[in-house]
Design a protein around this motif. Structure first.
Motif, short mmCIF file in Angstrom:
data_model
loop_
_atom_site.label_atom_id
_atom_site.label_comp_id
_atom_site.label_asym_id
_atom_site.label_seq_id
_atom_site.Cartn_x
_atom_site.Cartn_y
_atom_site.Cartn_z
N MET A 191 0.84 -1.17 0.00
CA MET A 191 0.00 0.00 0.00
C MET A 191 0.89 1.24 0.00
N SER A 192 0.53 2.22 -0.80
CA SER A 192 1.36 3.41 -0.92
C SER A 192 1.22 4.30 0.31
N ALA A 193 2.16 5.17 0.47
CA ALA A 193 2.17 6.07 1.63
C ALA A 193 1.00 7.05 1.57
N VAL A 194 0.62 7.48 0.37
CA VAL A 194 -0.49 8.42 0.22
C VAL A 194 -1.81 7.75 0.63
N ALA A 195 -2.02 6.53 0.18
CA ALA A 195 -3.25 5.80 0.52
C ALA A 195 -3.31 5.54 2.03
N LEU A 196 -2.19 5.20 2.62
CA LEU A 196 -2.15 4.95 4.06
C LEU A 196 -2.46 6.24 4.84
N THR A 197 -1.93 7.36 4.41
CA THR A 197 -2.19 8.64 5.06
C THR A 197 -3.67 9.01 4.94
N LEU A 198 -4.26 8.83 3.76
CA LEU A 198 -5.69 9.11 3.56
C LEU A 198 -6.55 8.20 4.44
N LEU A 199 -6.16 6.96 4.57
CA LEU A 199 -6.89 6.02 5.43
C LEU A 199 -6.83 6.46 6.89
N ARG A 200 -5.67 6.93 7.32
CA ARG A 200 -5.52 7.40 8.69
C ARG A 200 -6.39 8.64 8.96
N PHE A 201 -6.37 9.60 8.00
CA PHE A 201 -7.19 10.80 8.17
C PHE A 201 -8.69 10.46 8.15
N GLY A 202 -9.09 9.52 7.33
CA GLY A 202 -10.49 9.09 7.29
C GLY A 202 -10.91 8.47 8.61
N PHE A 203 -10.03 7.63 9.17
CA PHE A 203 -10.32 7.00 10.46
C PHE A 203 -10.41 8.06 11.56
N LEU A 204 -9.50 9.03 11.53
CA LEU A 204 -9.52 10.12 12.51
C LEU A 204 -10.80 10.94 12.39
N ALA A 205 -11.23 11.25 11.18
CA ALA A 205 -12.47 12.00 10.97
C ALA A 205 -13.67 11.20 11.48
N LEU A 206 -13.68 9.90 11.26
CA LEU A 206 -14.77 9.05 11.74
C LEU A 206 -14.81 9.04 13.27
N LEU A 207 -13.67 8.97 13.91
CA LEU A 207 -13.62 9.01 15.38
C LEU A 207 -14.17 10.34 15.91
N TRP A 208 -13.76 11.46 15.31
CA TRP A 208 -14.26 12.76 15.75
C TRP A 208 -15.77 12.87 15.53
N PHE A 209 -16.28 12.30 14.45
CA PHE A 209 -17.71 12.31 14.19
C PHE A 209 -18.45 11.61 15.32
N PHE A 210 -17.98 10.44 15.74
CA PHE A 210 -18.62 9.71 16.84
C PHE A 210 -18.52 10.47 18.16
N VAL A 211 -17.41 11.13 18.42
CA VAL A 211 -17.26 11.92 19.64
C VAL A 211 -18.27 13.06 19.66
N ILE A 212 -18.42 13.77 18.56
CA ILE A 212 -19.35 14.89 18.48
C ILE A 212 -20.79 14.42 18.63
#
Length: 153
Positions: free
Chosen positions: A1-22
């Motif tokens: 998996m490329s570094a760009v795809a891994l970074t996007l996956l991490r940001f997506g997971f982080l956004a999902l976590l913040w959505f649940f917190v809110i």
């Protein structure tokens, strides 16, 4: 998996976590806010129009008439009253036949409603076991385990 795809996956997971917190904070805030639109229709009774007579006849205290806490007087306000053995209850009972969070008492349209919160031995008004939210009249004995409580003026 490329570094760009891994970074996007991490940001997506982080956004999902913040959505649940809110969303969780919003739900907690709504649950902790005092109910502003309560009606007797939710307990199956007709709405009562407040008059000077109704406000004069409102219950002001909750009195333990039988049981280990006999003579205890709890002044009533607009807040919900929880009854049980748990230390976080408003009225903590020293009664082996009551549940930790046995019942709750709340005000609707100037009248008090009692609701069993899934207790083992049930909540009784006079000699009738309540199965849902029920209006509690002034002077009616509310039995929780071996403890009897009454609303008083």
């Amino acid at each position: 998996m490329s570094a760009v795809a891994l970074t996007l996956l991490r940001f997506g997971f982080l956004a999902l976590l913040w959505f649940f917190v809110i969303v969780t904070i919003g739900v907690l805030r709504r649950d902790l806010a005092a109910p502003s639109d309560t009606s007797l229709a939710s307990v199956g009774a007709k709405p009562v129009r407040r008059s000077a007579r109704t406000t004069r006849n409102r219950a002001r205290t909750l009195v333990v008439t039988h049981g280990s806490l006999q003579g205890t007087v709890l002044p009533l306000g607009a807040a919900q009253v929880t009854i049980g053995r748990a230390p976080d209850c408003t009225l903590v009972l020293d009664d082996d036949y009551s549940s930790s969070h046995h019942a709750k008492l709340y005000q609707t349209e100037g009248r008090w409603v009692v609701e069993d919160t899934g207790s083992t031995n049930g909540t009784w008004i006079d000699r009738t076991r309540i199965t849902g939210p029920t209006l509690l009249e002034v002077g009616s004995p509310l039995r929780i385990g071996r403890t009897v409580i009454e609303l008083r003026k």
